[in-house]
Design a protein around this motif. Structure first.
Motif, PDB file in Angstrom:
ATOM      1  N   GLN A   1       4.992   0.004   1.792  1.00  0.00           N
ATOM      2  CA  GLN A   1       4.758  -1.081   0.848  1.00  0.00           C
ATOM      3  C   GLN A   1       5.428  -0.786  -0.489  1.00  0.00           C
ATOM      4  O   GLN A   1       6.059  -1.649  -1.085  1.00  0.00           O
ATOM      5  CB  GLN A   1       3.224  -1.228   0.665  1.00  0.00           C
ATOM      6  CG  GLN A   1       2.708  -2.639   0.666  1.00  0.00           C
ATOM      7  CD  GLN A   1       3.419  -3.559   1.635  1.00  0.00           C
ATOM      8  OE1 GLN A   1       3.530  -3.262   2.801  1.00  0.00           O
ATOM      9  NE2 GLN A   1       3.961  -4.654   1.137  1.00  0.00           N
ATOM     10  N   SER A   2       5.294   0.466  -0.961  1.00  0.00           N
ATOM     11  CA  SER A   2       5.931   0.861  -2.221  1.00  0.00           C
ATOM     12  C   SER A   2       7.437   0.717  -2.107  1.00  0.00           C
ATOM     13  O   SER A   2       8.111   0.275  -3.042  1.00  0.00           O
ATOM     14  CB  SER A   2       5.636   2.322  -2.551  1.00  0.00           C
ATOM     15  OG  SER A   2       4.287   2.487  -2.760  1.00  0.00           O
TER      16      SER A   2
ATOM     17  N   ASP B   1      -1.965   2.727 -12.616  1.00  0.00           N
ATOM     18  CA  ASP B   1      -1.393   1.397 -12.358  1.00  0.00           C
ATOM     19  C   ASP B   1      -1.279   0.603 -13.654  1.00  0.00           C
ATOM     20  O   ASP B   1      -0.285  -0.100 -13.878  1.00  0.00           O
ATOM     21  CB  ASP B   1      -2.275   0.623 -11.359  1.00  0.00           C
ATOM     22  CG  ASP B   1      -1.827   0.859  -9.920  1.00  0.00           C
ATOM     23  OD1 ASP B   1      -0.666   1.248  -9.736  1.00  0.00           O
ATOM     24  OD2 ASP B   1      -2.642   0.666  -9.002  1.00  0.00           O
TER      25      ASP B   1
ATOM     26  N   TYR C   1      -8.310   7.290  -0.302  1.00  0.00           N
ATOM     27  CA  TYR C   1      -8.544   6.743   1.045  1.00  0.00           C
ATOM     28  C   TYR C   1      -9.429   7.693   1.847  1.00  0.00           C
ATOM     29  O   TYR C   1     -10.318   7.257   2.571  1.00  0.00           O
ATOM     30  CB  TYR C   1      -7.234   6.594   1.820  1.00  0.00           C
ATOM     31  CG  TYR C   1      -6.305   5.537   1.331  1.00  0.00           C
ATOM     32  CD1 TYR C   1      -6.719   4.554   0.447  1.00  0.00           C
ATOM     33  CD2 TYR C   1      -4.985   5.509   1.772  1.00  0.00           C
ATOM     34  CE1 TYR C   1      -5.843   3.594  -0.010  1.00  0.00           C
ATOM     35  CE2 TYR C   1      -4.097   4.545   1.326  1.00  0.00           C
ATOM     36  CZ  TYR C   1      -4.532   3.603   0.429  1.00  0.00           C
ATOM     37  OH  TYR C   1      -3.649   2.663  -0.006  1.00  0.00           O
TER      38      TYR C   1
ATOM     39  N   ASN D   1       8.701   4.135  -8.050  1.00  0.00           N
ATOM     40  CA  ASN D   1       8.454   4.195  -6.603  1.00  0.00           C
ATOM     41  C   ASN D   1       9.396   5.155  -5.894  1.00  0.00           C
ATOM     42  O   ASN D   1       9.462   5.173  -4.674  1.00  0.00           O
ATOM     43  CB  ASN D   1       8.588   2.793  -6.001  1.00  0.00           C
ATOM     44  CG  ASN D   1       7.412   1.934  -6.393  1.00  0.00           C
ATOM     45  OD1 ASN D   1       6.326   2.068  -5.831  1.00  0.00           O
ATOM     46  ND2 ASN D   1       7.587   1.102  -7.407  1.00  0.00           N
TER      47      ASN D   1
ATOM     48  N   PHE E   1       1.848   3.113   5.840  1.00  0.00           N
ATOM     49  CA  PHE E   1       1.774   1.765   5.267  1.00  0.00           C
ATOM     50  C   PHE E   1       1.980   1.721   3.747  1.00  0.00           C
ATOM     51  O   PHE E   1       2.781   0.929   3.267  1.00  0.00           O
ATOM     52  CB  PHE E   1       0.450   1.088   5.632  1.00  0.00           C
ATOM     53  CG  PHE E   1       0.354   0.797   7.098  1.00  0.00           C
ATOM     54  CD1 PHE E   1       1.212  -0.126   7.696  1.00  0.00           C
ATOM     55  CD2 PHE E   1      -0.553   1.454   7.897  1.00  0.00           C
ATOM     56  CE1 PHE E   1       1.151  -0.386   9.053  1.00  0.00           C
ATOM     57  CE2 PHE E   1      -0.615   1.210   9.257  1.00  0.00           C
ATOM     58  CZ  PHE E   1       0.234   0.287   9.834  1.00  0.00           C
ATOM     59  N   THR E   2       1.251   2.556   3.007  1.00  0.00           N
ATOM     60  CA  THR E   2       1.356   2.452   1.544  1.00  0.00           C
ATOM     61  C   THR E   2       2.759   2.806   1.070  1.00  0.00           C
ATOM     62  O   THR E   2       3.316   2.132   0.208  1.00  0.00           O
ATOM     63  CB  THR E   2       0.313   3.360   0.860  1.00  0.00           C
ATOM     64  OG1 THR E   2      -0.895   3.267   1.582  1.00  0.00           O
ATOM     65  CG2 THR E   2       0.083   2.959  -0.583  1.00  0.00           C
TER      66      THR E   2
ATOM     67  N   ASN F   1       1.133   8.841  -5.682  1.00  0.00           N
ATOM     68  CA  ASN F   1       1.366   9.269  -4.307  1.00  0.00           C
ATOM     69  C   ASN F   1       0.363  10.333  -3.885  1.00  0.00           C
ATOM     70  O   ASN F   1      -0.020  10.421  -2.719  1.00  0.00           O
ATOM     71  CB  ASN F   1       2.796   9.820  -4.190  1.00  0.00           C
ATOM     72  CG  ASN F   1       3.162  10.150  -2.763  1.00  0.00           C
ATOM     73  OD1 ASN F   1       2.696   9.490  -1.838  1.00  0.00           O
ATOM     74  ND2 ASN F   1       3.984  11.158  -2.582  1.00  0.00           N
TER      75      ASN F   1
ATOM     76  N   HIS G   1      -1.519   6.357   4.650  1.00  0.00           N
ATOM     77  CA  HIS G   1      -0.764   6.277   3.398  1.00  0.00           C
ATOM     78  C   HIS G   1       0.739   6.381   3.682  1.00  0.00           C
ATOM     79  O   HIS G   1       1.526   5.571   3.202  1.00  0.00           O
ATOM     80  CB  HIS G   1      -1.221   7.394   2.459  1.00  0.00           C
ATOM     81  CG  HIS G   1      -0.402   7.523   1.214  1.00  0.00           C
ATOM     82  ND1 HIS G   1      -0.502   6.646   0.174  1.00  0.00           N
ATOM     83  CD2 HIS G   1       0.552   8.424   0.858  1.00  0.00           C
ATOM     84  CE1 HIS G   1       0.342   6.997  -0.779  1.00  0.00           C
ATOM     85  NE2 HIS G   1       0.994   8.072  -0.384  1.00  0.00           N
TER      86      HIS G   1
ATOM     87  N   ARG H   1      -3.609   8.422  -4.127  1.00  0.00           N
ATOM     88  CA  ARG H   1      -4.023   7.372  -3.182  1.00  0.00           C
ATOM     89  C   ARG H   1      -4.584   7.934  -1.868  1.00  0.00           C
ATOM     90  O   ARG H   1      -5.682   7.528  -1.470  1.00  0.00           O
ATOM     91  CB  ARG H   1      -2.861   6.419  -2.915  1.00  0.00           C
ATOM     92  CG  ARG H   1      -2.709   5.416  -4.039  1.00  0.00           C
ATOM     93  CD  ARG H   1      -1.842   4.256  -3.633  1.00  0.00           C
ATOM     94  NE  ARG H   1      -1.622   3.381  -4.747  1.00  0.00           N
ATOM     95  CZ  ARG H   1      -0.438   3.123  -5.293  1.00  0.00           C
ATOM     96  NH1 ARG H   1       0.639   3.689  -4.804  1.00  0.00           N
ATOM     97  NH2 ARG H   1      -0.335   2.305  -6.304  1.00  0.00           N
TER      98      ARG H   1
END
Ligand SMILES: Nc1ncnc2c1ncn2[C@@H]1O[C@H](COP(=O)(O)OP(=O)(O)OP(=O)(O)O)[C@@H](O)[C@H]1O
Length: 594
Positions: free
Chosen positions: A155-156, A264, A227, A334, A151-152, A220, A148, A223
């Motif tokens: 990405q955010s 979301d 996972y 974000n 990568f996540t 945050n 997280h 997620r």
């Protein structure tokens, strides 16, 4: 950081965070990019603005002769008919739009290349930060949280901050150009626009700002938890199927996912709101001016013109303002990424100590070691002292939880003792000789790390320049030769995810071969045989026996005493203390007697 940054505007805070990831050359490129963005936005406004007079002129024949610019053009380019002139204008317009769109596509391409560069820099930095964490700290995060954070969060940051910054600025330029144009052309209209749109924008931003940030923080947290449950469900596939628990684990994932999907969805809903609020405010303004002109004005005609102009301006401005606001709200949503990106950043600036060489020709000495785990006060290991000569084979026994692994983790420097030290040829192990020490020591864990790759890559850890002589030696010493020769693809055979196509004994022996390939001089084997059946235990014991005559110094933690038959000495730990020292035969007779 948090409290001060909350006062800062999200735009400024975003620029600061992005610039952290840019080299000085990239910063210059970023400035150039914004200049290009400026030109591209100007062209966008100009493109739309140029359509209006052409269409108006075309709809009123003869009007081109009443305008001094069109008349000048008509005469200087020597046109003979109005129709030809319009054909020319329309073709010029077409050409302009083609060139403009080629140019803006080029800018988009540059922008995306630049964004991809930033993304790579962020992943690199996140990866490096986590790689530099002390082992005990790294261990506190599960894989889910680490994935997280690497990568996540990146990405955010890229989608929710960097791309939004570009959107914000290109729309802000468009809005600024239109508004300045209106200010010059019709100051009264400018005032109405400011009075109507600014409060509307502030209201929306205030309304969504905190909510969006709150949703970001919740996502945050949610997620990585989702996972983690997904990883549990997949890595535990066999056990969960046998226990008939797959459905239960799926439901756990769905519980987290439900929350994530709802958050979301809320976020998405927020992006739809600004345009609706602005629209209502704009119509409210039109109604107000209209009612005013009906009831109070002496010159309703001019007010109606203003309403028309206002409606036209608002109609053009609304999509841009909407995108600007959305960009800002998305950035707020974000914002949590900043905290994650800042966390452990000091690891990157820490100056690593200058490394010194370390020789190991004589002995390793555990010198009065006392150790407590971080965050605890009760020592787990107390006053441990013993000496090991080079080439010795040492067994470690003791009941579960007695501290065997912890002691080896100190030797491997995954943890650092609070008192005492470990001396290698009289040199204490410190941060300064860590690199040299890691060249000397190898570790075969119970759950040997295996990659979804060939046997060769698993032994050499993906070496591109393989030392074939060394590889052959490692395979032979680890008793892997006969197994590999039965495989049709030999060393190139892939072993499946985490070695799923190998038996327990084969996995352990790959671990041993890996340590030997590295020219390990000190080998730690942790509970190498505890999870193995009799046949595979024999295979591993055979591999260990094969090493008995080498000069490799070995520490073997084993639950089965027979694995320790080649050891020179066996130490027993009890409650974190060194309780007794045995020879193998003594231990066997003691066990038989009891
Ligand atoms: N990170 C940690 N923080 C706090 N306590 C820990 C941590 N890791 C291990 N311990 C505790 O330290 C004790 C010693 O653990 P260790 O793994 O060294 O035992 P061991 O002798 O190797 O046991 P086993 O044979 O079961 O592997 C255990 O009670 C364990 O719960």
């Amino acid at each position: 950081m948090n409290t001060s940054s909350k006062k800062e505007s999200i735009i400024w805070e975003s620029i600061e965070n992005v610039s952290y990831y840019l080299s000085s050359g990239e910063k210059k490129r970023a400035v150039a990019m914004f200049l290009l963005l400026f030109i591209s936005s100007l062209l966008d406004v100009f493109g739309l603005a140029s359509l209006v007079p052409v269409i108006m002129a075309a709809s009123r024949p003869g009007s081109i002769f009443h305008n001094k610019y069109s008349l000048w053009l008509y005469e200087n380019l020597k046109f003979s008919s109005e129709r030809n002139f319009f054909v020319f204008l329309v073709l010029v317009l077409l050409l302009f739009f083609i060139v403009k769109n080629l140019f803006t596509t080029f800018i988009n391409y540059k922008q995306e290349k630049f964004t991809a560069r930033i993304a790579l820099n962020v992943i690199d930095s996140q990866f490096e930060k986590h790689n530099r964490l002390p082992f005990w700290h790294f261990n506190q995060f599960g894989s889910a949280k680490l994935i997280h954070m690497t990568f996540t969060v990146t990405q955010s940051f890229i989608n929710g901050i960097v791309r939004q910054l570009f959107v914000f600025f290109s729309e802000a330029i468009i809005v600024a150009v239109i508004v300045i144009g209106i200010l010059i052309y019709k100051p009264a209209l400018f005032m109405i626009l400011i009075i109507v749109l600014v409060p509307a924008m502030l209201l929306i931003y205030k309304l969504l700002n905190k909510r969006s940030a709150h949703i970001g923080n919740q996502l945050n947290e949610a997620r990585p938890m989702s996972y983690a449950r997904i990883l549990d469900a997949f890595t535990g596939f066999i056990e969960l199927r046998l226990a008939n628990k797959q459905e239960e684990f799926k439901q756990k994932v769905l519980k987290y996912e439900k929350n994530i999907q709802e958050l979301d969805a809320k976020n998405f809903l927020f992006t739809q709101l600004p345009v609706k609020v602005i629209e209502v405010m704009a119509v409210l303004a039109v109604v107000t001016i209209f009612l005013y002109s009906l009831f109070f004005s002496n010159d309703p005609g001019s007010l109606v013109t203003i309403i028309g102009l206002f409606a036209a301006a608002a109609y053009r401005l609304m999509p841009s303002i909407n995108r600007m606001l959305n960009a800002m709200v998305t950035m707020r949503g974000n914002r949590y990424a900043f905290d994650e990106l800042i966390r452990f950043r000091s690891n990157l600036t820490q100056i690593l100590p200058v490394q010194r060489p370390l020789q190991f020709n004589q002995r390793i000495e555990f010198n009065n070691i006392t150790f407590s785990f971080p965050g605890t006060t009760k020592p787990m290991l107390r006053n441990i002292s013993f000496e090991v000569n080079k080439g010795d084979k040492i067994g470690l026994i003791g009941s579960s939880g007695s501290g065997k692994t912890t002691l080896m983790n100190l030797l491997l420097r995954f943890y650092i003792e609070q008192q005492g030290n470990i001396l290698v040829d009289d040199q204490p192990l410190t941060e300064e000789n860590l690199e040299a020490w890691y060249k000397l020591i190898g570790y075969v864990k119970q759950d040997t790390f295996l990659m979804e790759a060939s046997i060769q890559d698993n032994i050499t850890l993906g070496d591109e320049q393989v030392d074939t002589e060394r590889l052959r030696y490692a395979i032979e010493q680890a008793s892997l030769q006969s197994f590999i020769s039965t495989l049709p693809e030999g060393l190139a055979t892939t072993i499946g995810e985490r070695g799923s196509r190998l038996s327990g004994g084969q996995r352990q022996r790959i671990g041993i071969a890996r340590a030997l390939y590295k020219k390990t001089q000190v080998l730690v084997m942790d509970e190498a045989t505890s999870a193995l059946d009799n046949k595979t235990e024999r295979e591993v014991s055979e591999a260990i026996s094969g090493l008995a005559n080498t000069n490799i110094t070995m520490f073997i933690i084993a639950h089965r005493i027979t694995t320790l038959k080649d050891c020179d000495r066996i130490y027993e730990l009890r409650n974190g203390e060194l309780f007794a020292e045995f020879q193998y035969d003594e231990l066997i007779s003691k066990t038989e007697a009891s």
